[in-house]
Design a protein around this motif. Structure first.
Motif, PDB file in Angstrom:
ATOM      1  N   GLU A 111       0.819  -1.202   0.000  1.00 22.19           N
ATOM      2  CA  GLU A 111       0.000   0.000   0.000  1.00 22.19           C
ATOM      3  C   GLU A 111       0.860   1.261   0.000  1.00 22.19           C
ATOM      4  O   GLU A 111       0.544   2.237  -0.692  1.00 22.19           O
ATOM      5  N   VAL A 121      -5.723   2.057  -4.531  1.00 20.00           N
ATOM      6  CA  VAL A 121      -5.691   0.791  -3.799  1.00 20.00           C
ATOM      7  C   VAL A 121      -7.109   0.315  -3.533  1.00 20.00           C
ATOM      8  O   VAL A 121      -7.948   1.063  -3.033  1.00 20.00           O
ATOM      9  N   TYR A 123      -9.328  -3.238  -1.878  1.00 20.04           N
ATOM     10  CA  TYR A 123      -9.074  -4.240  -0.847  1.00 20.04           C
ATOM     11  C   TYR A 123      -9.955  -5.465  -1.049  1.00 20.04           C
ATOM     12  O   TYR A 123     -11.172  -5.350  -1.200  1.00 20.04           O
TER      13      TYR A 123
END
Length: 357
Positions: A111, A121, A123
């Motif tokens: 990250e 980013v 997840y």
């Protein structure tokens, strides 16, 4: 007076740097917080070549890793640890508005590398037992809201210690051919049957990271490797700095990758695995321990009834461990590196005292 902080890029001003074991620090005599080997070996060093710039990719080092993994040199890139490779991959493949997928809790540098390079980013969600599958990663890719170029998966995972299933990986490699799946195998020597190397031949979108920091006991030289299709290696070579591997590092890495060095590494791994299972058995007998996580690495992640209190008590005794109290789903957990027998005996003495107090 000018505020120099405001001269920095906005994303750097907001950046929270990775909290490495050395950056966190701590005063003590027993350091079991960075997954380092208990000791190093003796290496011979020649200083007469230091007046020359080193090769960008030292031939003997690249060949040594190629021989070790059974591949050709054109599939290998050597870098300053695996960390440099992570950053290189983001810089090479993530354009503006693109990004990566990670699955917390995981290694923090994925990250940080994305944030440093202004990549986005997304997840992937792990199951309650922290396992990860193709469906979860696929959903993260599909729902990211941006073009995903890289998926980082640590296997064995840090700090979880678990490996990623080959069938799940194959499913992803086949479905998302324009996404690079980066398998970080920093700890793979501790469970080598689980390496994803056999999948490389049929899947050009697979990238594997290796390091000499863990099983090879060479964290101090900062030497890592990217193993991938030659096209990926050549693209990364466009981005890498001119002289990433210093001559002293190359000299030591060559010795570590020689036959004798690999034999020493394998002996070291066998001893660490034996110590790991002895420590597991001892920890599970303590009343203050609620869970010892499965591990395919050189550490154990342990859940205590009161993790912060245990961490602080160990710190007071000069034993530096790594707390994951603030990470998703890891309240009361502490990671313990498998150190020397003497270090682990000390850990158990203090923990036993805590349990009996």
């Amino acid at each position: 007076m000018v505020d120099l902080n405001k001269l920095a890029c906005e994303h750097v001003q907001k950046l929270v740097p990775y909290q490495s074991a050395r950056r966190i620090g701590g005063h003590g005599h027993t350091f079991l917080n960075a997954n380092e080997a208990p000791k190093s070996e003796f290496y011979i060093f020649n200083s007469t070549t230091l007046n020359r710039y080193p090769d960008c990719q030292p031939l003997d080092v690249v060949q040594g890793m190629a021989d070790y993994v059974g591949l050709t040199r054109d599939k290998i890139l050597v870098s300053r640890g695996g960390d440099e490779s992570i950053g290189l991959l983001v810089r090479t493949f993530c354009d503006s508005g693109e990004g990566i997928v990670i699955a917390p809790p995981t290694y923090g540098m994925y990250e940080i590398a994305a944030q440093t390079n202004r990549a986005k980013v997304a997840y992937a969600k792990r199951h309650e037992d922290f396992t990860l599958d193709a469906q979860a990663i696929g959903e993260a890719i599909d729902n990211a809201g941006f073009k995903v170029k890289l998926v980082f998966i640590d296997s064995p995972a840090n700090p979880l210690g678990i490996t990623f299933d080959h069938h799940e990986l194959t499913t992803l490699l086949n479905k998302y051919e324009e996404v690079l799946f980066v398998l970080d195998e920093a700890y793979i020597e501790f469970d080598y049957d689980q390496t994803c190397l056999p999948l490389l031949a049929e899947h050009p979108n697979l990238v594997i990271l290796r390091t000499m920091s863990k099983a090879f006991a060479l964290a101090g030289i900062r030497c890592g490797f990217t193993i991938a299709h030659p096209d990926i290696i050549n693209l990364m070579l466009k981005v890498i700095d001119p002289y990433p591997i210093s001559d002293p590092v190359a000299q030591i890495a060559r010795q570590g990758l020689a036959r004798g060095g690999i034999e020493l590494m394998q002996e070291r791994v066998a001893k660490i695995l034996d110590l790991r299972e002895k420590l597991r058995h001892n920890l599970e007998a303590l009343s203050i321990v609620t869970k010892v996580f499965p591990s395919s690495a050189n550490f154990l992640l342990v859940e205590f009834k009161d993790g912060p209190a245990v961490f602080e008590r160990m710190l007071q005794k000069g034993i530096i461990l790594r707390s994951f109290e603030t990470k998703p789903g890891l309240k009361n957990t502490i990671r313990i590196t498998i150190g020397s027998p003497e270090e682990l005996d000390e850990v158990m003495r203090v923990l036993t005292d805590i349990a009996n107090s």
